[in-house]
Design a protein around this motif. Structure first.
Motif, mmCIF file in Angstrom:
data_model
loop_
_atom_site.group_PDB
_atom_site.id
_atom_site.type_symbol
_atom_site.label_atom_id
_atom_site.label_comp_id
_atom_site.label_asym_id
_atom_site.label_seq_id
_atom_site.Cartn_x
_atom_site.Cartn_y
_atom_site.Cartn_z
ATOM 1 N N TYR A 38 -17.017 -60.077 -8.372
ATOM 2 C CA TYR A 38 -17.671 -58.774 -8.161
ATOM 3 C C TYR A 38 -18.758 -58.770 -6.847
ATOM 4 N N GLN A 39 -18.578 -58.401 -5.852
ATOM 5 C CA GLN A 39 -19.754 -58.364 -4.954
ATOM 6 C C GLN A 39 -20.470 -57.072 -5.077
ATOM 7 N N GLU A 40 -21.737 -57.296 -5.602
ATOM 8 C CA GLU A 40 -22.433 -56.237 -6.307
ATOM 9 C C GLU A 40 -22.910 -55.110 -5.532
ATOM 10 N N ARG A 41 -22.806 -53.978 -5.656
ATOM 11 C CA ARG A 41 -23.354 -52.839 -4.961
ATOM 12 C C ARG A 41 -23.944 -51.940 -5.774
ATOM 13 N N MET A 42 -25.049 -51.374 -5.490
ATOM 14 C CA MET A 42 -25.760 -50.347 -6.399
ATOM 15 C C MET A 42 -25.872 -48.952 -5.700
ATOM 16 N N PHE A 43 -25.865 -47.963 -6.597
ATOM 17 C CA PHE A 43 -25.727 -46.685 -6.207
ATOM 18 C C PHE A 43 -26.382 -45.774 -7.313
ATOM 19 N N PRO A 44 -26.896 -44.488 -6.838
ATOM 20 C CA PRO A 44 -27.438 -43.565 -8.040
ATOM 21 C C PRO A 44 -26.529 -43.035 -8.676
ATOM 22 N N VAL A 45 -27.008 -42.762 -9.968
ATOM 23 C CA VAL A 45 -26.078 -42.461 -11.153
ATOM 24 C C VAL A 45 -26.992 -41.322 -12.182
ATOM 25 N N CYS A 46 -26.504 -40.675 -12.648
ATOM 26 C CA CYS A 46 -27.333 -39.540 -13.484
ATOM 27 C C CYS A 46 -26.096 -38.897 -14.602
ATOM 28 N N SER A 47 -26.537 -38.303 -15.421
ATOM 29 C CA SER A 47 -25.790 -37.719 -16.598
ATOM 30 C C SER A 47 -24.949 -36.542 -15.699
ATOM 31 N N THR A 48 -23.854 -36.219 -16.469
ATOM 32 C CA THR A 48 -22.928 -34.906 -15.931
ATOM 33 C C THR A 48 -24.039 -33.595 -16.002
ATOM 34 N N GLU A 49 -24.933 -33.688 -17.267
ATOM 35 C CA GLU A 49 -25.632 -32.499 -17.376
ATOM 36 C C GLU A 49 -26.871 -32.492 -16.395
ATOM 37 N N TYR A 50 -27.388 -33.730 -16.070
ATOM 38 C CA TYR A 50 -28.434 -33.768 -14.988
ATOM 39 C C TYR A 50 -27.968 -33.538 -13.720
ATOM 40 N N TRP A 51 -26.791 -33.613 -13.467
ATOM 41 C CA TRP A 51 -26.081 -33.254 -12.145
ATOM 42 C C TRP A 51 -25.867 -31.891 -11.847
ATOM 43 N N GLU A 52 -25.761 -31.096 -12.816
ATOM 44 C CA GLU A 52 -25.625 -29.849 -12.893
ATOM 45 C C GLU A 52 -27.155 -29.297 -12.603
ATOM 46 N N ARG A 53 -28.075 -29.899 -13.098
ATOM 47 C CA ARG A 53 -29.699 -29.354 -12.894
ATOM 48 C C ARG A 53 -29.798 -29.739 -11.461
ATOM 49 N N ILE A 54 -29.374 -30.822 -10.831
ATOM 50 C CA ILE A 54 -29.843 -31.129 -9.713
ATOM 51 C C ILE A 54 -28.980 -30.143 -8.605
ATOM 52 N N CYS A 55 -27.944 -29.737 -8.932
ATOM 53 C CA CYS A 55 -27.279 -28.888 -8.058
ATOM 54 C C CYS A 55 -27.820 -27.585 -8.116
ATOM 55 N N ARG A 56 -28.755 -27.032 -9.030
ATOM 56 C CA ARG A 56 -28.832 -25.845 -9.303
ATOM 57 C C ARG A 56 -30.234 -25.695 -8.381
ATOM 58 N N GLU A 57 -31.078 -27.069 -8.820
ATOM 59 C CA GLU A 57 -32.501 -26.699 -8.111
ATOM 60 C C GLU A 57 -32.396 -27.086 -6.615
ATOM 61 N N LEU A 58 -31.129 -27.670 -6.141
ATOM 62 C CA LEU A 58 -31.190 -28.020 -4.643
ATOM 63 C C LEU A 58 -30.280 -27.153 -4.165
ATOM 64 N N ASN A 59 -29.865 -25.867 -4.870
ATOM 65 C CA ASN A 59 -28.821 -24.891 -4.217
ATOM 66 C C ASN A 59 -27.716 -25.638 -3.807
ATOM 67 N N LEU A 60 -27.063 -26.503 -4.449
ATOM 68 C CA LEU A 60 -25.817 -26.972 -4.048
ATOM 69 C C LEU A 60 -24.723 -26.153 -4.209
ATOM 70 N N ASP A 61 -23.790 -25.997 -3.150
ATOM 71 C CA ASP A 61 -22.307 -25.180 -3.549
ATOM 72 C C ASP A 61 -21.337 -26.154 -3.720
ATOM 73 N N ARG A 62 -21.049 -26.563 -5.081
ATOM 74 C CA ARG A 62 -19.996 -27.369 -5.580
ATOM 75 C C ARG A 62 -18.787 -26.745 -6.027
ATOM 76 N N GLN A 63 -18.011 -26.836 -5.015
ATOM 77 C CA GLN A 63 -16.540 -26.171 -5.344
ATOM 78 C C GLN A 63 -15.629 -27.491 -5.623
ATOM 79 N N GLU A 64 -14.701 -26.964 -6.729
ATOM 80 C CA GLU A 64 -13.890 -28.039 -7.041
ATOM 81 C C GLU A 64 -13.080 -28.731 -5.841
ATOM 82 N N GLY A 65 -13.327 -30.032 -5.845
ATOM 83 C CA GLY A 65 -12.541 -31.084 -4.849
ATOM 84 C C GLY A 65 -13.491 -30.930 -3.680
#
Length: 318
Positions: A157-184
């Protein structure tokens, strides 16, 4: 062929490993005086002092440490060769690897290893740092980069790092940032400044300094971590990932940490820039032991699993 007193070699290995004449005598089922006699005989033959004895303290000399490395390898090879001629199918191996890799990626896959290779008896030695490559520590290793010329290496493995959160917290991020999350819909691309509005979970052990992980990530994005960013500190990535699981913020992690098949769906990889750390994870074994069947079985299985899981591409060099 001029050989040292062969009976003394297992005694020397036991004393060095246990750091005690009395414990070695107990393990070998002989008297302590017999152990002492064998060590004196070996030192006399070599013309070198192998142990320093200061009161009740016992330690290897520099010559003793050098000799132990060679003796341990030789005894293991004799044991393995004898097992093969005796027709014993079990291959006993000690594998030393990072605790995070072991807990999050390797352990969930061990049942598959046991089904594929039931003759392989694997014991794990977990470390918090890059393992010391020595037969005294383990028979094989998962280490970062290639620190020792006497060993052979297979890239996992050649390591790469990326931001991760829980599925519940992702919903909170989308709400607070007013992100329009459509399926796909994959058009969302979070900016570093947007992430900085939420608690950032930082792991000290990655760069051995406070907030080193997030500072590197913001720098790779061409920005600076805001001074008012809310950062929660953890000593180990396992702890930070658990905090993310319980909706406490955003963590920087890597592929194998969210490769646990039991809970991978609990995490969301955020649509952000990945960070290449420059670290490469290798399966390592002593080149002199390259013909041992157990080591090669484990090597091939680890590579197959790393490819299947996307950690390593088929074209990655070994």
């Amino acid at each position: 062929m001029k050989l040292p007193p062969l009976k003394s070699l297992p005694v020397f290995e036991a004393v060095a490993r246990l750091n005690s004449f009395s414990l070695a005598a107990e393990e070998l089922a002989v008297t302590q005086s017999a152990v002492s006699h064998q060590i004196k005989q070996l030192e006399s033959y070599l013309g070198e002092q192998l142990f320093l004895r200061t009161g009740r303290s016992l330690s290897l000399t520099d010559e003793g440490r050098q000799y132990l490395e060679a003796v341990t390898t030789a005894l293991i090879q004799i044991e393995r060769a004898s097992e093969q001629l005796l027709g014993e199918e079990t291959s006993r191996l000690r594998l030393a690897c990072f605790s995070s890799f072991a807990v999050r990626w390797l352990v969930p896959r061990l049942p598959e290893l046991q089904r594929s290779h039931p003759q392989l008896d694997l014991s794990l030695e977990m470390t918090t740092e890059n393992p010391v490559l020595s037969d005294r520590v383990a028979d094989a290793f998962i280490c970062i980069n290639r620190p020792h010329q006497a060993f052979s290496y297979e890239l996992l493995y050649q390591e790469r790092m990326f931001p991760v959160c829980s599925t519940e917290y992702w919903e909170r991020i989308c709400r607070e940032l007013n992100l329009d999350r459509q399926e796909g819909d994959d058009r969302i691309n979070l900016e570093p400044a947007q992430l900085a509005r939420f608690p950032l979970l930082s792991t000290y052990s990655i760069y051995d300094r406070a907030v080193g992980d997030w500072n590197h990530w913001f720098s790779a994005a061409g920005q600076v971590l805001p001074k008012d960013a809310r950062v929660q500190h953890f000593s180990h990535m396992l702890l930070a990932l658990e905090a993310a699981r319980y909706h406490q913020g955003i963590v920087l992690t890597n592929d194998y940490m969210i490769g646990n098949r039991g809970d991978a769906d609990e995490f969301v990889r955020l649509p952000c820039l990945p960070l290449a750390t420059g670290y490469q994870f290798y399966f390592a074994w002593k080149t002199s032991r390259r013909r041992e069947r157990g080591i090669q079985l484990l090597r091939r299985w680890l590579v197959q699993e790393a490819i299947a899981d996307g950690l390593r591409g088929d074209a990655d060099p070994g």
